[in-house]
Scaffold this motif. Structure first.
Motif, PDB file in Angstrom:
ATOM      1  N   GLY A   1       0.796  -1.220   0.000  1.00 51.55           N
ATOM      2  CA  GLY A   1       0.000   0.000   0.000  1.00 51.55           C
ATOM      3  C   GLY A   1       0.827   1.268   0.000  1.00 51.55           C
ATOM      4  N   ARG A   2       2.107   1.173   0.322  1.00 54.56           N
ATOM      5  CA  ARG A   2       2.919   2.395   0.404  1.00 54.56           C
ATOM      6  C   ARG A   2       3.085   3.049  -0.963  1.00 54.56           C
ATOM      7  NH1 ARG A   2       1.372   1.324   4.540  1.00 54.56           N
ATOM      8  NH2 ARG A   2       2.426   1.322   6.554  1.00 54.56           N
ATOM      9  N   ALA A   3       3.299   2.270  -1.999  1.00 51.00           N
ATOM     10  CA  ALA A   3       3.333   2.822  -3.365  1.00 51.00           C
ATOM     11  C   ALA A   3       1.896   2.822  -3.876  1.00 51.00           C
ATOM     12  CB  ALA A   3       4.258   2.005  -4.260  1.00 51.00           C
ATOM     13  N   PHE A   4       1.098   3.726  -3.402  1.00 49.47           N
ATOM     14  CA  PHE A   4      -0.353   3.679  -3.598  1.00 49.47           C
ATOM     15  C   PHE A   4      -0.753   4.290  -4.927  1.00 49.47           C
ATOM     16  CE2 PHE A   4      -4.660   5.372  -3.065  1.00 49.47           C
ATOM     17  CZ  PHE A   4      -5.326   4.257  -2.582  1.00 49.47           C
ATOM     18  N   ASP A   5      -1.696   3.606  -5.631  1.00 51.42           N
ATOM     19  CA  ASP A   5      -2.321   4.241  -6.797  1.00 51.42           C
ATOM     20  C   ASP A   5      -3.839   4.300  -6.619  1.00 51.42           C
ATOM     21  OD1 ASP A   5      -2.582   1.493  -7.202  1.00 51.42           O
ATOM     22  OD2 ASP A   5      -2.277   1.603  -9.360  1.00 51.42           O
ATOM     23  N   VAL A   6      -4.535   3.172  -6.632  1.00 51.93           N
ATOM     24  CA  VAL A   6      -5.991   3.222  -6.478  1.00 51.93           C
ATOM     25  C   VAL A   6      -6.490   2.438  -5.267  1.00 51.93           C
ATOM     26  CG1 VAL A   6      -6.453   3.659  -8.907  1.00 51.93           C
ATOM     27  CG2 VAL A   6      -6.302   1.293  -8.090  1.00 51.93           C
ATOM     28  N   ARG A   7      -5.846   1.316  -4.944  1.00 54.99           N
ATOM     29  CA  ARG A   7      -6.211   0.551  -3.760  1.00 54.99           C
ATOM     30  C   ARG A   7      -5.024  -0.297  -3.346  1.00 54.99           C
ATOM     31  NH1 ARG A   7      -8.984  -4.644  -5.558  1.00 54.99           N
ATOM     32  NH2 ARG A   7      -8.753  -4.662  -7.818  1.00 54.99           N
ATOM     33  N   ALA A   8      -5.083  -0.810  -2.141  1.00 49.16           N
ATOM     34  CA  ALA A   8      -3.956  -1.547  -1.578  1.00 49.16           C
ATOM     35  C   ALA A   8      -4.384  -2.957  -1.198  1.00 49.16           C
ATOM     36  CB  ALA A   8      -3.416  -0.817  -0.346  1.00 49.16           C
ATOM     37  N   PHE A   9      -3.497  -3.922  -1.395  1.00 47.71           N
ATOM     38  CA  PHE A   9      -3.666  -5.265  -0.847  1.00 47.71           C
ATOM     39  C   PHE A   9      -2.354  -6.013  -0.983  1.00 47.71           C
ATOM     40  CE2 PHE A   9      -5.390  -5.369  -5.212  1.00 47.71           C
ATOM     41  CZ  PHE A   9      -4.663  -6.385  -5.801  1.00 47.71           C
ATOM     42  N   GLY A  10      -2.204  -7.052  -0.153  1.00 45.35           N
ATOM     43  CA  GLY A  10      -1.015  -7.879  -0.223  1.00 45.35           C
ATOM     44  C   GLY A  10      -1.174  -8.961  -1.269  1.00 45.35           C
TER      45      GLY A  10
ATOM     46  N   GLY B   1      -6.603  10.522   3.354  1.00 42.03           N
ATOM     47  CA  GLY B   1      -7.112  10.636   1.989  1.00 42.03           C
ATOM     48  C   GLY B   1      -6.976   9.346   1.208  1.00 42.03           C
ATOM     49  N   ASN B   2      -5.773   8.759   1.235  1.00 42.01           N
ATOM     50  CA  ASN B   2      -5.565   7.514   0.501  1.00 42.01           C
ATOM     51  C   ASN B   2      -6.350   6.357   1.118  1.00 42.01           C
ATOM     52  OD1 ASN B   2      -3.928   8.522  -1.521  1.00 42.01           O
ATOM     53  ND2 ASN B   2      -2.015   8.017  -0.476  1.00 42.01           N
ATOM     54  N   THR B   3      -6.530   6.367   2.434  1.00 36.50           N
ATOM     55  CA  THR B   3      -7.321   5.322   3.071  1.00 36.50           C
ATOM     56  C   THR B   3      -8.768   5.363   2.582  1.00 36.50           C
ATOM     57  OG1 THR B   3      -5.911   5.284   5.033  1.00 36.50           O
ATOM     58  CG2 THR B   3      -8.141   4.400   5.265  1.00 36.50           C
ATOM     59  N   LEU B   4      -9.333   6.558   2.492  1.00 32.32           N
ATOM     60  CA  LEU B   4     -10.707   6.690   1.994  1.00 32.32           C
ATOM     61  C   LEU B   4     -10.804   6.269   0.534  1.00 32.32           C
ATOM     62  CD1 LEU B   4     -11.709  10.076   3.685  1.00 32.32           C
ATOM     63  CD2 LEU B   4     -12.440   7.770   4.339  1.00 32.32           C
ATOM     64  N   ARG B   5      -9.834   6.662  -0.282  1.00 31.94           N
ATOM     65  CA  ARG B   5      -9.824   6.233  -1.691  1.00 31.94           C
ATOM     66  C   ARG B   5      -9.697   4.727  -1.787  1.00 31.94           C
ATOM     67  NH1 ARG B   5      -5.075   8.605  -4.677  1.00 31.94           N
ATOM     68  NH2 ARG B   5      -6.036   7.499  -6.425  1.00 31.94           N
ATOM     69  N   ASP B   6      -8.845   4.154  -0.962  1.00 31.24           N
ATOM     70  CA  ASP B   6      -8.627   2.714  -0.952  1.00 31.24           C
ATOM     71  C   ASP B   6      -9.913   1.964  -0.636  1.00 31.24           C
ATOM     72  OD1 ASP B   6      -7.056   0.161  -0.540  1.00 31.24           O
ATOM     73  OD2 ASP B   6      -7.695   0.504   1.517  1.00 31.24           O
ATOM     74  N   VAL B   7     -10.580   2.338   0.447  1.00 36.28           N
ATOM     75  CA  VAL B   7     -11.807   1.654   0.841  1.00 36.28           C
ATOM     76  C   VAL B   7     -12.886   1.830  -0.229  1.00 36.28           C
ATOM     77  CG1 VAL B   7     -13.677   1.587   2.533  1.00 36.28           C
ATOM     78  CG2 VAL B   7     -11.298   1.782   3.301  1.00 36.28           C
ATOM     79  N   ALA B   8     -13.006   3.036  -0.791  1.00 37.86           N
ATOM     80  CA  ALA B   8     -14.006   3.277  -1.839  1.00 37.86           C
ATOM     81  C   ALA B   8     -13.759   2.388  -3.046  1.00 37.86           C
ATOM     82  CB  ALA B   8     -13.986   4.750  -2.245  1.00 37.86           C
TER      83      ALA B   8
ATOM     84  N   GLY C   1      -7.341  -1.750   2.778  1.00 39.53           N
ATOM     85  CA  GLY C   1      -6.321  -2.507   2.066  1.00 39.53           C
ATOM     86  C   GLY C   1      -5.146  -2.924   2.922  1.00 39.53           C
ATOM     87  N   VAL C   2      -4.765  -2.107   3.915  1.00 37.49           N
ATOM     88  CA  VAL C   2      -3.616  -2.468   4.750  1.00 37.49           C
ATOM     89  C   VAL C   2      -3.904  -3.710   5.591  1.00 37.49           C
ATOM     90  CG1 VAL C   2      -2.682  -0.128   4.837  1.00 37.49           C
ATOM     91  CG2 VAL C   2      -4.333  -0.861   6.583  1.00 37.49           C
ATOM     92  N   CYS C   3      -5.179  -4.068   5.730  1.00 42.43           N
ATOM     93  CA  CYS C   3      -5.557  -5.281   6.475  1.00 42.43           C
ATOM     94  C   CYS C   3      -5.493  -6.532   5.611  1.00 42.43           C
ATOM     95  CB  CYS C   3      -6.975  -5.144   7.024  1.00 42.43           C
ATOM     96  SG  CYS C   3      -7.239  -3.768   8.153  1.00 42.43           S
ATOM     97  N   ARG C   4      -5.411  -6.387   4.311  1.00 43.21           N
ATOM     98  CA  ARG C   4      -5.556  -7.515   3.384  1.00 43.21           C
ATOM     99  C   ARG C   4      -4.188  -8.129   3.090  1.00 43.21           C
ATOM    100  NH1 ARG C   4     -10.705  -6.838   0.167  1.00 43.21           N
ATOM    101  NH2 ARG C   4     -11.798  -5.081   1.129  1.00 43.21           N
ATOM    102  N   GLY C   5      -3.696  -8.951   4.037  1.00 43.30           N
ATOM    103  CA  GLY C   5      -2.407  -9.604   3.844  1.00 43.30           C
ATOM    104  C   GLY C   5      -2.470 -10.711   2.815  1.00 43.30           C
ATOM    105  N   LEU C   6      -3.374 -11.664   3.033  1.00 45.36           N
ATOM    106  CA  LEU C   6      -3.600 -12.762   2.090  1.00 45.36           C
ATOM    107  C   LEU C   6      -5.093 -13.037   2.087  1.00 45.36           C
ATOM    108  CD1 LEU C   6      -2.846 -15.173   0.268  1.00 45.36           C
ATOM    109  CD2 LEU C   6      -2.360 -16.487   2.349  1.00 45.36           C
ATOM    110  N   THR C   7      -5.748 -12.785   0.961  1.00 44.19           N
ATOM    111  CA  THR C   7      -7.198 -12.947   0.862  1.00 44.19           C
ATOM    112  C   THR C   7      -7.560 -13.606  -0.463  1.00 44.19           C
ATOM    113  OG1 THR C   7      -7.439 -10.709  -0.042  1.00 44.19           O
ATOM    114  CG2 THR C   7      -7.684 -10.950   2.340  1.00 44.19           C
ATOM    115  N   ALA C   8      -8.822 -14.064  -0.539  1.00 48.26           N
ATOM    116  CA  ALA C   8      -9.316 -14.703  -1.760  1.00 48.26           C
ATOM    117  C   ALA C   8     -10.755 -14.283  -2.008  1.00 48.26           C
ATOM    118  CB  ALA C   8      -9.219 -16.222  -1.650  1.00 48.26           C
ATOM    119  N   ASP C   9     -11.116 -14.181  -3.283  1.00 45.69           N
ATOM    120  CA  ASP C   9     -12.470 -13.819  -3.708  1.00 45.69           C
ATOM    121  C   ASP C   9     -12.804 -14.544  -5.008  1.00 45.69           C
ATOM    122  OD1 ASP C   9     -13.545 -11.563  -1.901  1.00 45.69           O
ATOM    123  OD2 ASP C   9     -11.538 -10.829  -2.409  1.00 45.69           O
ATOM    124  N   THR C  10     -14.076 -14.511  -5.379  1.00 42.32           N
ATOM    125  CA  THR C  10     -14.596 -14.994  -6.667  1.00 42.32           C
ATOM    126  C   THR C  10     -13.972 -16.312  -7.112  1.00 42.32           C
ATOM    127  OG1 THR C  10     -13.025 -13.590  -7.904  1.00 42.32           O
ATOM    128  CG2 THR C  10     -15.228 -12.688  -7.473  1.00 42.32           C
ATOM    129  N   GLY C  11     -14.077 -17.317  -6.259  1.00 42.19           N
ATOM    130  CA  GLY C  11     -13.579 -18.633  -6.616  1.00 42.19           C
ATOM    131  C   GLY C  11     -12.099 -18.827  -6.407  1.00 42.19           C
TER     132      GLY C  11
END
Length: 264
Positions: free
Chosen positions: A126-135, A163-170, A194-204
């Motif tokens: 998340g430190r090199a932030f563009d639109v959202r953060a995740f691991g 600011g980036n946290t709000l953009r990330d969550v949105a 996003g800073v909470c998302r160390g290892l996650t899975a979605d959509t199968g």
């Protein structure tokens, strides 16, 4: 840039041309091994970046003792253009690697690609932030299996700034609605920063983890019920990662183990 079958050592400080990946591995055609290499994208403007490393069209990628510093998107395993080839044969193996200060995709697996991670350290995504953060993130049938890995953040829940946290969550909300429809708004994890998302899975996708370390209880490492202690995490850095990786003293101003102790 496309990879030959083996790359050993050296430093990559950005893409060959603005907007390209730092390294693209194309398949099929045998495994590509990358050993003891540093990818330092900290000085590359975000507008000139895409992935640090990507693998497409059924590629088989093996990274050992590699370090990624910065980069808005660290590793993409399967880019959506060749889902049949990726599902049939693509596989990534990461061992004794570190991903430090990247924005997201640390790594990201999709389209049936399997990524295995052994003794890898993912820090400050998340430190090199563009639109959202995740691991690390597995989705669209991708799989990530992490063993003896470290997922750490040096700052708190607002470490990206308000600011980036709000953009990330949105943007995570927007991604969830794209994936699940409006019912996503009823899912608590849709609103997970996003800073909470160390290892996650979605959509199968599938995320599995064992003996992993996290330095904050709010870091989510899905599939892990047996978390490692700080002492075990430090041993993994000192005994395994540091000997396998390049000497980081000239780049970080300290060894990898000293850096770990300074930020955790």
């Amino acid at each position: 840039m496309s990879a030959s079958h083996r790359i050993v050592g050296g430093i990559c400080t950005g893409p060959a041309s603005p907007g390209e990946d730092g390294l693209t591995v194309y398949g099929p055609g045998g495994a590509v091994e990358i050993v003891g290499r540093v990818f330092d994208f900290r000085g590359v403007p975000a507008a000139d970046q895409d992935e640090v490393i990507s693998g497409v069209d059924g590629s088989v990628v093996r990274l050992r003792g590699c370090v990624i510093l910065g980069g808005i998107k660290a590793m993409l395993a399967g880019n959506g253009d060749h889902p049949v080839a990726d599902a049939a044969g693509a596989h990534w193996e990461l061992s004794d690697c570190a991903i430090i200060g990247s924005g997201r995709r640390c790594p990201e697996a999709q389209d049936g690609v399997t990524v295995t991670m052994r003794r890898c350290w993912v820090h400050d995504w998340g430190r090199a932030f563009d639109v959202r953060a995740f691991g690390a993130w597995a989705h669209r049938g991708g799989r990530i299996m992490a063993e003896d890995c470290l997922f750490t953040q040096s700052a708190g829940l607002l470490g990206l700034g308000l600011g980036n946290t709000l953009r990330d969550v949105a943007n995570h909300i927007g991604q969830a609605v794209n994936d699940y429809g409006l019912s996503a708004l009823l899912r608590p994890r849709t609103y997970l920063p996003g800073v909470c998302r160390g290892l996650t899975a979605d959509t199968g996708g599938l995320a599995l983890a064992t003996r992993c370390y996290r330095n904050r209880r709010w870091i989510r490492v899905e599939g892990c019920n047996d978390f490692a202690s700080y002492g075990r995490a430090l041993d993994m850095v000192v005994l395994h990662m540091e000997p396998a990786c390049p000497d980081m003293r000239e780049i970080l101003g300290m060894s990898l183990s000293e850096y770990f102790c300074s930020v955790i």
